[in-house]
Write a protein that holds these residues in place. Structure first.
Motif, short mmCIF file in Angstrom:
data_model
loop_
_atom_site.label_atom_id
_atom_site.label_comp_id
_atom_site.label_asym_id
_atom_site.label_seq_id
_atom_site.Cartn_x
_atom_site.Cartn_y
_atom_site.Cartn_z
N GLN A 121 -19.16 0.91 20.91
CA GLN A 121 -20.16 1.43 21.33
C GLN A 121 -21.00 1.71 19.93
O GLN A 121 -20.50 2.29 18.93
N MET B 107 -12.24 0.38 24.97
CA MET B 107 -13.47 0.84 24.41
C MET B 107 -13.17 1.76 23.28
O MET B 107 -12.56 2.92 23.28
N MET C 139 -21.39 2.26 28.04
CA MET C 139 -20.27 2.08 26.91
C MET C 139 -19.96 3.67 26.12
O MET C 139 -18.70 3.63 26.08
N GLY D 91 -14.38 -3.11 23.27
CA GLY D 91 -16.03 -2.96 23.12
C GLY D 91 -16.24 -1.97 22.10
O GLY D 91 -15.42 -0.89 22.32
N TYR E 294 -27.19 -4.31 24.11
CA TYR E 294 -26.79 -3.01 23.57
C TYR E 294 -27.59 -1.70 24.05
O TYR E 294 -26.90 -0.74 24.36
#
Length: 226
Positions: A147, A181, A170, A145, A163
């Motif tokens: 951010q 992440m 996140m 993931g 988002y």
């Protein structure tokens, strides 16, 4: 670089321009960014399968940061394959032919595997294998993931609410789950570090992206100005 208008590419461009070693950035895309920074050159093409008109502008470059791609959700497999595999190879082959001593850094994805039963992971894996067969140094970055770190907005309107809602979680995820992440800032700084290495690794997983992007260049990296 490619994907300068995408969420990942926006962040990578911010980090690239923040690096004092960077003297010029060519952004290959279908429309001009018209960036305020004079180091940014727009290389506008009708599509990545129409590179002949800009062939003389594809060199010399120390590295290519390939950040373009199609969203894995909602994209039919034929189109996803064309964008992810065919067009990436078009750019990579053109770059490799003109910059044999350069390196090609590709933003792939976690769990990319040509044998995967999951369509996006399988096609990403096939793309990695095809890139690794080219006669040039290639690096596959496999983020999980991602951010947005600099207020980047997805070019896909339907993804923006996700988002916006997920941003706090996140940010926590990057700190709490570094193997799963990362952020656009970490990806950008990791690409810069890898581009400067004399012998970069062939594959860089999410945790390594965070180490490189959070701690700067590793010991032994080539830190000569570019």
């Amino acid at each position: 670089m490619t994907g300068g208008t995408g969420l990942v590419g926006q962040g990578v461009l911010v980090e690239t321009l923040a690096d004092a070693r960077v003297s010029r950035v060519g952004v290959l895309g279908r429309r001009a960014l018209e960036h305020a920074d004079a180091r940014v050159d727009d290389i506008v093409v009708a599509g990545f399968d129409h590179l002949a008109s800009v062939a003389d502008r594809l060199a010399p470059w120390d590295a290519c940061f390939y950040c373009a791609g199609a969203p894995p959700l909602g994209t039919p497999e034929p189109h996803y394959r064309h964008v992810t595999l065919d067009l990436t190879l078009q750019v990579a082959r053109a770059y490799a032919a003109r910059n044999p001593r350069g390196r090609f850094l590709y933003v792939s994805g976690a769990k990319a595997d040509p044998d995967s039963r999951i369509m996006p992971l399988r096609i990403k894996g096939e793309t990695e294998a095809a890139l690794q067969a080219l006669p040039i140094t290639t690096v596959m970055l496999r983020p999980g993931g991602i951010q947005p770190a600099h207020g980047e907005r997805s070019p896909h309107a339907w993804m923006r609410p996700f988002y916006a809602l997920a941003a706090p979680a996140m940010g926590l995820g990057v700190r709490a789950m570094p193997s799963l992440m990362t952020s656009t800032a970490h990806v950008g700084r990791a690409m810069l570090a890898l581009a400067a290495m004399a012998q970069p690794p062939a594959v860089v997983e999410n945790a390594a992206i965070n180490r490189l992007g959070g701690g700067g260049l590793r010991a032994g990296a080539d830190t000569r100005p570019r």
